[in-house]
Motif scaffolding. Structure first.
Motif, PDB file in Angstrom:
ATOM      1  N   ILE A  78      -2.460  -2.089  -2.246  1.00  0.00           N
ATOM      2  CA  ILE A  78      -2.391  -0.622  -2.113  1.00  0.00           C
ATOM      3  C   ILE A  78      -3.174   0.045  -3.247  1.00  0.00           C
ATOM      4  O   ILE A  78      -3.965   0.967  -3.011  1.00  0.00           O
ATOM      5  N   GLU A  79      -2.974  -0.466  -4.460  1.00  0.00           N
ATOM      6  CA  GLU A  79      -3.709   0.117  -5.597  1.00  0.00           C
ATOM      7  C   GLU A  79      -5.222   0.086  -5.359  1.00  0.00           C
ATOM      8  O   GLU A  79      -5.923   1.017  -5.738  1.00  0.00           O
ATOM      9  N   SER A  80      -5.677  -0.987  -4.698  1.00  0.00           N
ATOM     10  CA  SER A  80      -7.129  -1.137  -4.514  1.00  0.00           C
ATOM     11  C   SER A  80      -7.710  -0.028  -3.630  1.00  0.00           C
ATOM     12  O   SER A  80      -8.917   0.204  -3.632  1.00  0.00           O
ATOM     13  N   ARG A  81      -6.876   0.658  -2.868  1.00  0.00           N
ATOM     14  CA  ARG A  81      -7.364   1.744  -2.006  1.00  0.00           C
ATOM     15  C   ARG A  81      -7.449   3.069  -2.755  1.00  0.00           C
ATOM     16  O   ARG A  81      -7.911   4.063  -2.205  1.00  0.00           O
ATOM     17  N   ALA A  94       1.553  14.037  -3.133  1.00  0.00           N
ATOM     18  CA  ALA A  94       2.270  12.875  -3.670  1.00  0.00           C
ATOM     19  C   ALA A  94       2.880  12.095  -2.519  1.00  0.00           C
ATOM     20  O   ALA A  94       3.157  12.659  -1.456  1.00  0.00           O
ATOM     21  N   PHE A  95       3.056  10.804  -2.742  1.00  0.00           N
ATOM     22  CA  PHE A  95       3.741   9.983  -1.737  1.00  0.00           C
ATOM     23  C   PHE A  95       4.637   8.964  -2.415  1.00  0.00           C
ATOM     24  O   PHE A  95       4.470   8.664  -3.607  1.00  0.00           O
ATOM     25  N   GLY A  96       5.598   8.424  -1.665  1.00  0.00           N
ATOM     26  CA  GLY A  96       6.440   7.322  -2.135  1.00  0.00           C
ATOM     27  C   GLY A  96       6.553   6.323  -0.990  1.00  0.00           C
ATOM     28  O   GLY A  96       6.973   6.661   0.114  1.00  0.00           O
ATOM     29  N   ILE A  97       6.141   5.084  -1.261  1.00  0.00           N
ATOM     30  CA  ILE A  97       6.060   4.079  -0.191  1.00  0.00           C
ATOM     31  C   ILE A  97       6.995   2.916  -0.533  1.00  0.00           C
ATOM     32  O   ILE A  97       7.145   2.560  -1.703  1.00  0.00           O
ATOM     33  N   GLY A  98       7.657   2.363   0.471  1.00  0.00           N
ATOM     34  CA  GLY A  98       8.552   1.226   0.240  1.00  0.00           C
ATOM     35  C   GLY A  98       7.739  -0.063   0.243  1.00  0.00           C
ATOM     36  O   GLY A  98       7.178  -0.438   1.265  1.00  0.00           O
ATOM     37  N   LEU A  99       7.661  -0.757  -0.899  1.00  0.00           N
ATOM     38  CA  LEU A  99       6.804  -1.957  -0.969  1.00  0.00           C
ATOM     39  C   LEU A  99       7.314  -3.097  -0.095  1.00  0.00           C
ATOM     40  O   LEU A  99       6.533  -3.825   0.520  1.00  0.00           O
ATOM     41  N   GLU A 100       8.652  -3.263  -0.009  1.00  0.00           N
ATOM     42  CA  GLU A 100       9.185  -4.348   0.833  1.00  0.00           C
ATOM     43  C   GLU A 100       8.798  -4.126   2.290  1.00  0.00           C
ATOM     44  O   GLU A 100       8.421  -5.057   2.993  1.00  0.00           O
ATOM     45  N   ARG A 101       8.921  -2.866   2.727  1.00  0.00           N
ATOM     46  CA  ARG A 101       8.604  -2.596   4.140  1.00  0.00           C
ATOM     47  C   ARG A 101       7.149  -2.956   4.443  1.00  0.00           C
ATOM     48  O   ARG A 101       6.836  -3.509   5.485  1.00  0.00           O
ATOM     49  N   ILE A 102       6.251  -2.628   3.501  1.00  0.00           N
ATOM     50  CA  ILE A 102       4.833  -2.931   3.709  1.00  0.00           C
ATOM     51  C   ILE A 102       4.601  -4.441   3.646  1.00  0.00           C
ATOM     52  O   ILE A 102       3.883  -5.020   4.475  1.00  0.00           O
ATOM     53  N   ALA A 103       5.248  -5.083   2.688  1.00  0.00           N
ATOM     54  CA  ALA A 103       5.073  -6.536   2.543  1.00  0.00           C
ATOM     55  C   ALA A 103       5.612  -7.270   3.775  1.00  0.00           C
ATOM     56  O   ALA A 103       5.062  -8.295   4.190  1.00  0.00           O
ATOM     57  N   GLN A 105       9.434   0.725  -4.910  1.00  0.00           N
ATOM     58  CA  GLN A 105       8.611   1.801  -4.354  1.00  0.00           C
ATOM     59  C   GLN A 105       7.327   1.911  -5.153  1.00  0.00           C
ATOM     60  O   GLN A 105       7.274   1.531  -6.332  1.00  0.00           O
ATOM     61  N   MET A 106       6.305   2.442  -4.481  1.00  0.00           N
ATOM     62  CA  MET A 106       5.125   2.862  -5.213  1.00  0.00           C
ATOM     63  C   MET A 106       4.946   4.352  -4.972  1.00  0.00           C
ATOM     64  O   MET A 106       4.938   4.809  -3.837  1.00  0.00           O
ATOM     65  N   TRP A 143      -2.895   8.930  -9.909  1.00  0.00           N
ATOM     66  CA  TRP A 143      -2.130   7.817 -10.514  1.00  0.00           C
ATOM     67  C   TRP A 143      -1.215   7.183  -9.466  1.00  0.00           C
ATOM     68  O   TRP A 143      -0.872   7.813  -8.464  1.00  0.00           O
ATOM     69  N   THR A 144      -0.861   5.930  -9.714  1.00  0.00           N
ATOM     70  CA  THR A 144       0.188   5.268  -8.922  1.00  0.00           C
ATOM     71  C   THR A 144       1.217   4.723  -9.904  1.00  0.00           C
ATOM     72  O   THR A 144       0.924   4.553 -11.091  1.00  0.00           O
TER      73      THR A 144
END
Ligand code: FA5
Ligand code: MG
Length: 500
Positions: free
Chosen positions: A86-89, A329-338, A177-178, A155-156
């Motif tokens: 995600i950071e790479s985007r 701004a956003f907040g994303i669930g990392l487990e859900r994406i993984a 979260q990110m 920033w992230t």
């Protein structure tokens, strides 16, 4: 005493070879649970720091035992791989990945404009260290401070977050979260219009995609998704919102492109996963953004909410001494994406120390399909009980945890549930915690299956189905019965319910 006698009798009825296992696993869980229930501890030590306790303290030791594992920065861990993808985007963004999880009530709620009686503040939803300190319920807790530090426009921030929540395959009391944000500083441009043009220009340069996106709602709506009229022009809000959505759609496309490649190279695509990718934007509510949205992805036959986002609340930027910035701004669930990226079927797996799980992920060859190493049978048990007859007050049952209108300690809710400070007679999250404390990771899912009010005496009865299933081995009927018995007696002792 009754409780003790009941479980002790059951314990001695078990075959001798499994008694030691039960003794170690469940009695220590039990101890952790009862210690967590009352705040007799004078202080709590978290990551070497002592905090005084008070009547708000409700962090169980079982939660603290996972505090500080930092899965999101553990090399080779699927959550770290997901974070990096995600950071790479977000090129040029500063990445903050090491902020401690104990924050103040001010950081987690006040600084973000949460109303004093917002249900997210209640003890049923949030783990409190004490009245003024808690385990962050979302990475948004750091927004004001990061905006104030003003180190970068974009920033992230990835971190572990903690919530008293439902028990199922996509919810866990600790998850990651990110947070991400991008702002434009108006004084950097010759005029407000020039700033707007820059936002639109940046939008045009974002990667294009051919993903099917459902987005039926207008860019903002006076009743259910308002423009911040005092601070933003309609064109500004529309441009910032469009920039935000396109940036996040790009993340989803990237994830699914990698997931597809992994699926193809594993040669094991299942029919449901071969369905074309479908995503949709739904209107949402957060105290710290307006307008706001959530993004949902069609996954295994259902809509899975993966992130919340919106145009940053201008008073929040003002509190951070950045009145002249506008942004998203956003907040994303990392487990859900993984889970989507690797095909990981159960959120509990992320915490596994089993080499059969861990060795499947390698940073050098990151996007590999997860190969299930075992599927052990589920053992469902029901618990039906009458709520206390004399009790007056709210009852919270059947909260649709992954629904965008469900109560959430991070906002995301319009509907009233139980206001902070009001003690409910029964709150489902307390039952979830009892089950987790006793069964630990041997519970997969808990759901309400019956809600009945007796026509004559008006007493209300609830029935929950608890699915026990270990990820690592087959549970014996005796083990499951012992755990379930313990759950039942704990419910009686704690909530004064009457088992039917
Ligand atoms: C929030 O936490 C907002 N603070 C997000 C946000 C940030 C909105 C910035 C606007 C601007 P929410 O409660 O919906 O929102 O959680 C965000 C995401 O975290 C969810 O979409 C989901 O992917 C994930 N999530 C929420 N609860 C759980 C849970 N119990 N287990 C795993 N993932 C969860
Ligand atoms: Mg949500």
């Amino acid at each position: 005493m009754v409780k003790l006698a009941c479980s002790t009798a059951l314990f001695w009825a078990l075959p001798t070879n499994i008694r030691p296992l039960i003794r170690i696993a469940y009695l220590s869980q039990r101890r952790a649970y009862s210690q967590s229930k009352c705040s007799t501890r004078k202080q709590l030590t978290i990551a070497g720091v002592d905090y005084p306790t008070d009547s708000w303290t409700n962090v169980p030791r079982a939660i603290l035992s996972n505090y500080g594992r930092k899965l999101h920065i553990s090399q080779h861990h699927p959550l770290a791989i997901t974070r990096q993808l995600i950071e790479s985007r977000f090129v040029g963004f500063k990445n903050h990945n090491n902020l401690p999880g104990v924050v103040t009530v001010d950081q987690n709620f006040d600084s973000l404009g949460f109303a004093p009686d917002h249900p997210g503040r209640s003890k049923t939803d949030t783990y409190y260290v004490n009245e003024s300190t808690l385990l962050r319920t979302h990475t948004t807790a750091h927004e004001r401070d990061i905006f104030r530090d003003n180190q970068s426009d974009g920033w992230t921030l990835a971190a572990d977050v903690y919530r008293r929540d439902a028990v199922d395959r996509s919810h866990y009391p600790i998850f990651h979260q990110m947070e991400g944000a991008l702002t434009w500083h108006r004084p950097n441009f010759s005029s407000r219009d020039a700033c707007l043009d820059a936002i639109k220009d940046s939008l045009r340069k974002l990667p294009k995609h051919d993903l099917a996106v459902e987005d039926p709602n207008p860019p903002f709506h006076p009743d259910h998704n308002p423009l911040q009229e005092k601070y933003h022009s309609p064109e500004e809000a529309e441009a910032v919102g469009a920039h935000l959505k396109r940036s996040l759609e790009d993340v989803v496309v990237t994830i699914f492109t990698e997931a597809d490649k992994a699926l193809a190279s594993a040669g094991q695509a299942s029919s449901t996963e071969q369905e074309p990718l479908k995503v949709r934007w739904v209107e949402a509510f957060f105290p710290h953004t307006s307008p706001s949205w959530e993004l949902e992805v069609w996954w295994r036959g259902d809509w899975l909410e993966v992130l919340g986002c919106g145009v940053i609340d201008q008073p929040l930027l003002i509190r951070a001494n950045q009145p002249d910035r506008i942004g998203w701004a956003f907040g994303i669930g990392l487990e859900r994406i993984a889970m989507l990226l690797f095909g990981i079927p159960d959120i509990r797996l992320f915490w596994s120390k089993d080499e059969r799980f861990l060795r499947q992920f390698r940073a050098a060859d990151p996007y590999k399909r997860f190969q299930p190493f075992s599927k052990h049978p589920a053992a469902p048990r029901d618990v039906a009980f009458w709520l206390p007859a004399s009790a007056q007050g709210p009852v919270v049952a059947d909260t649709p945890a992954s629904n965008s209108s469900a109560p959430s300690p991070a906002g995301g809710q319009r509907t009233e549930t139980v206001k902070a400070g009001v003690e409910p007679v029964f709150h489902e999250n307390d039952l979830m915690e009892v089950v987790r404390m006793i069964a630990g990771d041997a519970v997969e899912d808990v759901k309400l299956i019956d809600d009945f009010t007796h026509p004559k005496n008006q007493r209300r009865s609830l029935c929950y189905r608890v699915e026990y299933r270990s990820l690592e081995r087959t549970l014996t009927a005796e083990e499951v019965n012992a755990m379930h018995e313990q759950v039942c007696s704990e419910l009686v002792g704690r909530f004064n319910v009457e088992i039917r």
